[in-house]
Design an enzyme around this catalytic site. Sequence first.
Site, PDB file in Angstrom:
ATOM      1  N   LYS A  52      40.360 -18.218 -77.737  1.00  0.00           N
ATOM      2  CA  LYS A  52      39.545 -17.399 -76.833  1.00  0.00           C
ATOM      3  C   LYS A  52      39.588 -15.937 -77.268  1.00  0.00           C
ATOM      4  CE  LYS A  52      39.988 -20.486 -72.875  1.00  0.00           C
ATOM      5  NZ  LYS A  52      40.696 -20.883 -71.649  1.00  0.00           N
ATOM      6  N   GLN A  96      44.967 -18.944 -67.633  1.00  0.00           N
ATOM      7  CA  GLN A  96      44.937 -20.231 -68.338  1.00  0.00           C
ATOM      8  C   GLN A  96      45.648 -21.308 -67.515  1.00  0.00           C
ATOM      9  OE1 GLN A  96      43.235 -20.874 -71.090  1.00  0.00           O
ATOM     10  NE2 GLN A  96      43.949 -22.958 -71.350  1.00  0.00           N
ATOM     11  N   ASP A 119      35.810 -17.950 -65.157  1.00  0.00           N
ATOM     12  CA  ASP A 119      35.870 -19.415 -65.135  1.00  0.00           C
ATOM     13  C   ASP A 119      34.894 -20.005 -64.116  1.00  0.00           C
ATOM     14  OD1 ASP A 119      37.688 -20.596 -66.964  1.00  0.00           O
ATOM     15  OD2 ASP A 119      39.389 -19.813 -65.813  1.00  0.00           O
TER      16      ASP A 119
HETATM   17  N1  GUN Z   1      42.649 -24.946 -69.342  1.00  0.00           N
HETATM   18  C1  GUN Z   1      41.866 -25.854 -69.950  1.00  0.00           C
HETATM   19  N2  GUN Z   1      40.560 -25.536 -69.782  1.00  0.00           N
HETATM   20  C2  GUN Z   1      40.531 -24.402 -69.048  1.00  0.00           C
HETATM   21  C3  GUN Z   1      39.484 -23.567 -68.560  1.00  0.00           C
HETATM   22  O1  GUN Z   1      38.282 -23.830 -68.749  1.00  0.00           O
HETATM   23  N3  GUN Z   1      39.868 -22.460 -67.871  1.00  0.00           N
HETATM   24  C4  GUN Z   1      41.153 -22.163 -67.633  1.00  0.00           C
HETATM   25  N4  GUN Z   1      41.426 -21.067 -66.932  1.00  0.00           N
HETATM   26  N5  GUN Z   1      42.163 -22.920 -68.073  1.00  0.00           N
HETATM   27  C5  GUN Z   1      41.844 -24.021 -68.782  1.00  0.00           C
END
Ligand code: GUN
Length: 281
Positions: A52, A96, A119
Site C-alpha cells: 500500500k 490494517q 476503507d
Molecule cells: N486487511 C485485509 N484487507 C483489508 C482491507 O481492505 N482494509 C483493511 N483496513 N485491512 C485489511
Amino acid sequence: MILIDGKKAAADLREDLKKEVAELKTKYNKVPNLTVILIGDMAPSQIYVRNKEKSAIEVGLKSEVIRYPNSVQEKVVLEKIKELNQDDSVSGILVQLPLPKHIDKQKVIETIDPSKDVDGFHPMNVGNLSSGYESSVPCTPLGCYLLIKKIEPNLSGKKAVVVGRSNLNGKPMTQLLLKENCTVTITHSRTKDLKAECLEADIIVAAVGIPELVKGDWVKEGTIVIDVGINKTDKGIVGDVDFDQVSKVAKALTPVPGGVGPMTIACLLKNTIDCFKRSQK
Ligand code: GUN
C-alpha cells in the site's frame, strides 16, 4: 473469452491517479496523504501495508505507516486515530485488519472520521452508500465494479448475482450494482439452489471464500464472472470460481491471482485522493 487483466487495469488506473495527483499538487500546493496504522507483526499484514505504501508513493501521494506492537492498548490506538482525525495534513486513515483480540474492531472503525475513512467501513459510509449518497466505497468491491464497467459500460437491467454477503465485499458490491440499475440477487452459502440462481445471471461476483465453488454448468454463455476469492488449497491459491470450467462458457472472467487483487490497492489510492478532494471543497 476475455481474460480480465487486473494487473493492467490497476496499472492504467494508477497512471490516471498519478496525473490527477500532479494536477492537485499544482492547484493546492499539497498532495493527499494516506496514513496507515499497523498493529503487530503478522506477515500478511506487513506485506499488504508495504505494498500500500509503495503504491501510494508511486502515484505521488504522501504515505506514513504508524506501527504498534501486538500488545498496544486499545486506548492508545483510539487516541492516535483522534489525533489523525484532527490533523489537516492527513487525508485518509486506514487501520490494517485483522486486529489483536483485545482491540475492538468496531470501536476502531467508528473512531475514524468518516470523511477520512478510505476503507469505507464506517457505518456512516455504509449508510451513505446504501442511500446512494456520496461516500467512500470499500476498495475490493469498487475494484470489481470498475472491472465490470470496462467490459460492459451499460449495466442497466442486467441480472447480477452476488455470491457472498460480507460487509467487506458482498453487501457493498450489491449496492454498487443496484446504483447501476442491475437487478441484484444476493446469495450465500445457505442459499438453497445456488446453481439455479447463478444460471440466471448476466454478471456473477463470487466472494464467498469457498474454493472453486462456481462450476462451468452454473454459468450461462455470455456471463461476466468476477472472482474475489483467495483460497489456499493443496494445489496453491485458487478463487471461488472453477477457472478451467468457467473460462469455457463465460464472456469474461478474472483470473486468481492477477484479477481483482491488483485493483484493490489502486482503489485505496483512488479513495485517498477522493477524500482529499472532498476536504478541499
Ligand atoms: N486487511 C485485509 N484487507 C483489508 C482491507 O481492505 N482494509 C483493511 N483496513 N485491512 C485489511
